[in-house]
Design a protein around this motif. Structure first.
Motif, PDB file in Angstrom:
ATOM      1  N   ASP A 263     -48.431   2.325  11.270  1.00  0.00           N
ATOM      2  CA  ASP A 263     -48.154   0.892  11.330  1.00  0.00           C
ATOM      3  C   ASP A 263     -46.690   0.640  11.662  1.00  0.00           C
ATOM      4  O   ASP A 263     -46.359  -0.290  12.399  1.00  0.00           O
ATOM      5  CB  ASP A 263     -48.469   0.249   9.970  1.00  0.00           C
ATOM      6  CG  ASP A 263     -49.726  -0.599  10.007  1.00  0.00           C
ATOM      7  OD1 ASP A 263     -50.304  -0.761  11.090  1.00  0.00           O
ATOM      8  OD2 ASP A 263     -50.129  -1.084   8.940  1.00  0.00           O
ATOM      9  N   ASN A 264     -45.846   1.492  11.093  1.00  0.00           N
ATOM     10  CA  ASN A 264     -44.402   1.298  11.199  1.00  0.00           C
ATOM     11  C   ASN A 264     -43.750   2.665  11.405  1.00  0.00           C
ATOM     12  O   ASN A 264     -43.924   3.559  10.570  1.00  0.00           O
ATOM     13  CB  ASN A 264     -43.884   0.633   9.919  1.00  0.00           C
ATOM     14  CG  ASN A 264     -42.410   0.302   9.972  1.00  0.00           C
ATOM     15  OD1 ASN A 264     -41.647   0.901  10.726  1.00  0.00           O
ATOM     16  ND2 ASN A 264     -41.993  -0.658   9.154  1.00  0.00           N
ATOM     17  N   SER A 265     -42.985   2.811  12.465  1.00  0.00           N
ATOM     18  CA  SER A 265     -42.377   4.107  12.761  1.00  0.00           C
ATOM     19  C   SER A 265     -41.353   4.529  11.710  1.00  0.00           C
ATOM     20  O   SER A 265     -41.032   5.714  11.593  1.00  0.00           O
ATOM     21  CB  SER A 265     -41.704   4.073  14.140  1.00  0.00           C
ATOM     22  OG  SER A 265     -40.674   3.099  14.166  1.00  0.00           O
ATOM     23  N   ASN A 266     -40.864   3.574  10.928  1.00  0.00           N
ATOM     24  CA  ASN A 266     -39.903   3.900   9.879  1.00  0.00           C
ATOM     25  C   ASN A 266     -40.579   4.335   8.585  1.00  0.00           C
ATOM     26  O   ASN A 266     -39.911   4.793   7.658  1.00  0.00           O
ATOM     27  CB  ASN A 266     -38.988   2.706   9.606  1.00  0.00           C
ATOM     28  CG  ASN A 266     -38.106   2.379  10.786  1.00  0.00           C
ATOM     29  OD1 ASN A 266     -37.586   3.286  11.443  1.00  0.00           O
ATOM     30  ND2 ASN A 266     -37.957   1.091  11.087  1.00  0.00           N
ATOM     31  N   GLN A 267     -41.903   4.182   8.511  1.00  0.00           N
ATOM     32  CA  GLN A 267     -42.693   4.622   7.355  1.00  0.00           C
ATOM     33  C   GLN A 267     -43.589   5.748   7.835  1.00  0.00           C
ATOM     34  O   GLN A 267     -44.652   5.511   8.413  1.00  0.00           O
ATOM     35  CB  GLN A 267     -43.519   3.462   6.790  1.00  0.00           C
ATOM     36  CG  GLN A 267     -42.698   2.258   6.336  1.00  0.00           C
ATOM     37  CD  GLN A 267     -41.853   2.581   5.125  1.00  0.00           C
ATOM     38  OE1 GLN A 267     -42.286   3.283   4.205  1.00  0.00           O
ATOM     39  NE2 GLN A 267     -40.617   2.082   5.128  1.00  0.00           N
ATOM     40  N   ASN A 268     -43.182   7.008   7.598  1.00  0.00           N
ATOM     41  CA  ASN A 268     -43.850   8.118   8.276  1.00  0.00           C
ATOM     42  C   ASN A 268     -44.205   9.278   7.356  1.00  0.00           C
ATOM     43  O   ASN A 268     -44.411  10.395   7.817  1.00  0.00           O
ATOM     44  CB  ASN A 268     -42.984   8.615   9.430  1.00  0.00           C
ATOM     45  CG  ASN A 268     -41.528   8.783   9.009  1.00  0.00           C
ATOM     46  OD1 ASN A 268     -41.258   9.312   7.934  1.00  0.00           O
ATOM     47  ND2 ASN A 268     -40.608   8.311   9.845  1.00  0.00           N
ATOM     48  N   GLY A 269     -44.289   9.051   6.049  1.00  0.00           N
ATOM     49  CA  GLY A 269     -44.628  10.121   5.123  1.00  0.00           C
ATOM     50  C   GLY A 269     -46.110  10.140   4.776  1.00  0.00           C
ATOM     51  O   GLY A 269     -46.958   9.697   5.550  1.00  0.00           O
ATOM     52  N   ILE A 270     -46.430  10.668   3.599  1.00  0.00           N
ATOM     53  CA  ILE A 270     -47.808  10.695   3.106  1.00  0.00           C
ATOM     54  C   ILE A 270     -48.094   9.396   2.355  1.00  0.00           C
ATOM     55  O   ILE A 270     -47.287   8.931   1.548  1.00  0.00           O
ATOM     56  CB  ILE A 270     -48.018  11.899   2.164  1.00  0.00           C
ATOM     57  CG1 ILE A 270     -47.896  13.209   2.937  1.00  0.00           C
ATOM     58  CG2 ILE A 270     -49.380  11.821   1.461  1.00  0.00           C
ATOM     59  CD1 ILE A 270     -49.001  13.453   3.947  1.00  0.00           C
ATOM     60  N   GLY A 271     -49.270   8.815   2.631  1.00  0.00           N
ATOM     61  CA  GLY A 271     -49.682   7.601   1.931  1.00  0.00           C
ATOM     62  C   GLY A 271     -49.149   6.318   2.521  1.00  0.00           C
ATOM     63  O   GLY A 271     -49.205   5.272   1.870  1.00  0.00           O
ATOM     64  N   VAL A 272     -48.654   6.369   3.759  1.00  0.00           N
ATOM     65  CA  VAL A 272     -48.151   5.151   4.398  1.00  0.00           C
ATOM     66  C   VAL A 272     -49.241   4.540   5.278  1.00  0.00           C
ATOM     67  O   VAL A 272     -50.165   5.225   5.720  1.00  0.00           O
ATOM     68  CB  VAL A 272     -46.874   5.431   5.224  1.00  0.00           C
ATOM     69  CG1 VAL A 272     -45.801   6.057   4.339  1.00  0.00           C
ATOM     70  CG2 VAL A 272     -47.174   6.334   6.420  1.00  0.00           C
ATOM     71  N   ALA A 273     -49.110   3.263   5.537  1.00  0.00           N
ATOM     72  CA  ALA A 273     -50.142   2.525   6.264  1.00  0.00           C
ATOM     73  C   ALA A 273     -50.265   2.988   7.713  1.00  0.00           C
ATOM     74  O   ALA A 273     -49.276   3.343   8.362  1.00  0.00           O
ATOM     75  CB  ALA A 273     -49.832   1.033   6.226  1.00  0.00           C
ATOM     76  N   VAL A 274     -51.508   2.983   8.196  1.00  0.00           N
ATOM     77  CA  VAL A 274     -51.774   3.334   9.587  1.00  0.00           C
ATOM     78  C   VAL A 274     -52.526   2.208  10.269  1.00  0.00           C
ATOM     79  O   VAL A 274     -53.235   1.423   9.620  1.00  0.00           O
ATOM     80  CB  VAL A 274     -52.574   4.652   9.707  1.00  0.00           C
ATOM     81  CG1 VAL A 274     -51.812   5.793   9.067  1.00  0.00           C
ATOM     82  CG2 VAL A 274     -53.956   4.522   9.082  1.00  0.00           C
ATOM     83  N   ALA A 275     -52.391   2.152  11.570  1.00  0.00           N
ATOM     84  CA  ALA A 275     -53.111   1.154  12.359  1.00  0.00           C
ATOM     85  C   ALA A 275     -54.486   1.647  12.775  1.00  0.00           C
ATOM     86  O   ALA A 275     -55.334   0.861  13.192  1.00  0.00           O
ATOM     87  CB  ALA A 275     -52.290   0.786  13.589  1.00  0.00           C
ATOM     88  N   GLY A 276     -54.711   2.970  12.638  1.00  0.00           N
ATOM     89  CA  GLY A 276     -55.988   3.549  13.022  1.00  0.00           C
ATOM     90  C   GLY A 276     -55.818   5.020  13.336  1.00  0.00           C
ATOM     91  O   GLY A 276     -54.747   5.596  13.130  1.00  0.00           O
ATOM     92  N   PRO A 277     -56.866   5.659  13.830  1.00  0.00           N
ATOM     93  CA  PRO A 277     -56.761   7.076  14.198  1.00  0.00           C
ATOM     94  C   PRO A 277     -55.819   7.279  15.367  1.00  0.00           C
ATOM     95  O   PRO A 277     -55.541   6.338  16.130  1.00  0.00           O
ATOM     96  CB  PRO A 277     -58.200   7.460  14.565  1.00  0.00           C
ATOM     97  CG  PRO A 277     -58.858   6.168  14.921  1.00  0.00           C
ATOM     98  CD  PRO A 277     -58.213   5.116  14.080  1.00  0.00           C
ATOM     99  N   GLY A 278     -55.328   8.514  15.507  1.00  0.00           N
ATOM    100  CA  GLY A 278     -54.429   8.823  16.604  1.00  0.00           C
ATOM    101  C   GLY A 278     -55.148   8.899  17.936  1.00  0.00           C
ATOM    102  O   GLY A 278     -56.386   8.927  18.008  1.00  0.00           O
ATOM    103  N   GLU A 279     -54.361   8.948  18.993  1.00  0.00           N
ATOM    104  CA  GLU A 279     -54.907   9.036  20.341  1.00  0.00           C
ATOM    105  C   GLU A 279     -55.680  10.341  20.514  1.00  0.00           C
ATOM    106  O   GLU A 279     -55.265  11.394  20.027  1.00  0.00           O
ATOM    107  CB  GLU A 279     -53.772   8.967  21.350  1.00  0.00           C
ATOM    108  CG  GLU A 279     -54.217   8.963  22.797  1.00  0.00           C
ATOM    109  CD  GLU A 279     -53.052   8.856  23.765  1.00  0.00           C
ATOM    110  OE1 GLU A 279     -53.274   9.056  24.984  1.00  0.00           O
ATOM    111  OE2 GLU A 279     -51.926   8.589  23.303  1.00  0.00           O
ATOM    112  N   ALA A 280     -56.797  10.284  21.206  1.00  0.00           N
ATOM    113  CA  ALA A 280     -57.633  11.470  21.426  1.00  0.00           C
ATOM    114  C   ALA A 280     -56.888  12.511  22.245  1.00  0.00           C
ATOM    115  O   ALA A 280     -56.116  12.180  23.153  1.00  0.00           O
ATOM    116  CB  ALA A 280     -58.922  11.077  22.140  1.00  0.00           C
TER     117      ALA A 280
END
Length: 383
Positions: free
Chosen positions: A266-283
Motif C-alpha cells: 500500500d505504501n512504499s515506506n511501510q515494507n516490513g511484516i504485517g503491513v498493509a498490501v493493495a493485493g498480490p504481486g505482479e505475476a
C-alpha cells in the motif's frame, strides 16, 4: 498374435530387471518427496516444464499432482489431454526405467478441489468402497506406486465435523487394499495446529499411512490483507511437535517451497511484516500467477540489486522489497533450506518434500541446478 507375445515377454523381462535392480535400493535413508504440478506444461516460454524435464535421480519419491474426485465418487484425471492423451501419467511412471529405486505416486485433491464432495464420499462405506476400487484400477493401469491424499481439508471448506472420523476410516480401508498390491499411502496436511485438531484422527492416520507430508508453506495466503511469512520455522516446529505426539516421527515429512509469495504494498515506506498490501504481486513471466514466483524468478529479482533484503532468524525466512516501488516478496534461500533439512535430521523425521520440482531451477537458462532439491539432498543424504 506373435507380436503381442513378444511385447508381453519384453514387458515381463523389464519388470524382472527392475525388481532385481530395486533390491539394491537403500532402505534406511531419508525420503525426499518432490511434487510435479502437471499444469507446469502450460507455462510461458522456457518456464514450461514436462515430465521430460524431471531428473529421476534427484528424489526418492515423485508425486504427480493432481487427480480429482468425479461426480460418481471415483478418482479421475483433471486434465485428460495432459494426463492421458499426451501420456503424462505413462511418462511420469516411466521415469522408473532410469531409476529403479524411484517411487511414483499420484496425488488426489489440492486446493481447487475443495472439500464438500470428499466429505460426501467418506461418509458412507459403499461410497468409500467404490472410491477405493477406482483408485486401485487407475494406479495399477498406469503403474503408480501409491496414492497421495491431499484433501484440503477434512471438516473445513464445506466439510463437516464427522469428516475427522470418516477420513480415518477411509484411510484404514484404503491401506488394507493398497497393501495387497504393495502400494504406498501418503497424505498431505497443512501447517495448522487448529486444522490438525479439527480434521485429523492422528491415531488412525498413524496406523494407516506410510508418510504424512506437512505442507510447511503458504502460512500467509495470497489473498492476505497484510504481508507475512511464507514458511516460518517457529510455526513449522509447533506443527511438527503436535503431530509427533501421536504419529511416528519417521512418518513425518517436512515440505518446503521452491517458490515465494509476492504482494503489492500500500505504501512504499511501510515494507516490513504485517503491513498493509493493495493485493498480490505482479505475476512472474514464466509462472503467470499473481502473488506467486518460482525460485528462479525470485533469484532474478533479488540478485538485480534493486531490492533491500531482510532475513529473520526465528522464521528462517527472507523478505525483500523494491527500493523504489511497491513490490514485496517473501522467500527462502539455500541457507534456509539447509537449516530446515538439518531440522529434519535433528527431529528424526522421515524426510523432506519439495513443492514443487517444476518451480525449482531446471533449464540451462535458469541455471539447471535444481538448487532447492539438491540443497536438501546434500544434507539428508550426507551419510
Amino acid at each position: 498374435m506373435k507380436a503381442q507375445f513378444i511385447t508381453l515377454l519384453l514387458v515381463s523381462l523389464s519388470c524382472v530387471w527392475l525388481a532385481h535392480a530395486a533390491d539394491d535400493c537403500p532402505t534406511n535413508q531419508k525420503a525426499l518427496f518432490c511434487y510435479f504440478a502437471n499444469w507446469a506444461i502450460y507455462r510461458n516460454d522456457i518456464g514450461a516444464f514436462t515430465t521430460n524435464d524431471i531428473d529421476p535421480s534427484l528424489c526418492t519419491h515423485l508425486i504427480y499432482a493432481f487427480s480429482g474426485l468425479s461426480e460418481y465418487g471415483g478418482i479421475q484425471s483433471l486434465d485428460s489431454y495432459n494426463d492421458v492423451t499426451r501420456a503424462g501419467f505413462h511418462n511420469f511412471t516411466g521415469l522408473k526405467a532410469q531409476n529403479p529405486c524411484l517411487k511414483t505416486l499420484l496425488a488426489i485433491g489440492g486446493w481447487n478441489e475443495g472439500s464438500r464432495k470428499y466429505s460426501v464420499m467418506v461418509s458412507d462405506q459403499r461410497y468409500r468402497e467404490a472410491f477405493i476400487d477406482s483408485v486401485i484400477r487407475l494406479l495399477v493401469q498406469y503403474d503408480f506406486d501409491g496414492l497421495d491424499f491431499d484433501w484440503e481439508y477434512p471438516s473445513e471448506r464445506g466439510g463437516v465435523a464427522a469428516d475427522k472420523q470418516n477420513f480415518g476410516l477411509l484411510l484404514k480401508e484404503l491401506k488394507q487394499t493398497l497393501s495387497k498390491w504393495d502400494l504406498l499411502l501418503t497424505i498431505a496436511v497443512p501447517m495448522s495446529t487448529y486444522i490438525l485438531s479439527a480434521a485429523y484422527d492422528t491415531t488412525a492416520i498413524n496406523a494407516a499411512v506410510d508418510y504424512v507430508l506437512i505442507m510447511g508453506y503458504d502460512y500467509t495466503p495470497v489473498n492476505s490483507q497484510v504481508t507475512g511469512w511464507l514458511s516460518p520455522q517457529n510455526e513449522i516446529a509447533a506443527t511438527v511437535d503436535a503431530w509427533i505426539k501421536t504419529v511416528d516421527s519417521s512418518k513425518i515429512v517436512l515440505g518446503v517451497p521452491a517458490y515465494g509469495r509476492s504482494f503489492t504494498l500500500d505504501n512504499s515506506n511501510q515494507n516490513g511484516i504485517g503491513v498493509a498490501v493493495a493485493g498480490p504481486g505482479e505475476a512472474g513471466f514464466y509462472t503467470g500467477e499473481p502473488g506467486f514466483l518460482s525460485y528462479p524468478e525470485i533469484q532474478s529479482k533479488v540478485q538485480s540489486g534493486l531490492y533491500t533484503i531482510v532475513k529473520d532468524s526465528t522464521a528462517q525466512n527472507y523478505y525483500a522489497y523494491r527500493k523504489s516501488g511497491l513490490d514485496w516478496i517473501c522467500f527462502e534461500t539455500e541457507e534456509t533450506y539447509t537449516y530446515k533439512a538439518n531440522y529434519v535430521l535433528s527431529k528424526n523425521l522421515g524426510g523432506a518434500m519439495v513443492w514443487s520440482i517444476d518451480t525449482d531451477e531446471f533449464r540451462h537458462e535458469l541455471n539447471s541446478t535444481f538448487a532447492v532439491t539438491n540443497t536438501l539432498r546434500k544434507v539428508l543424504f550426507a551419510n
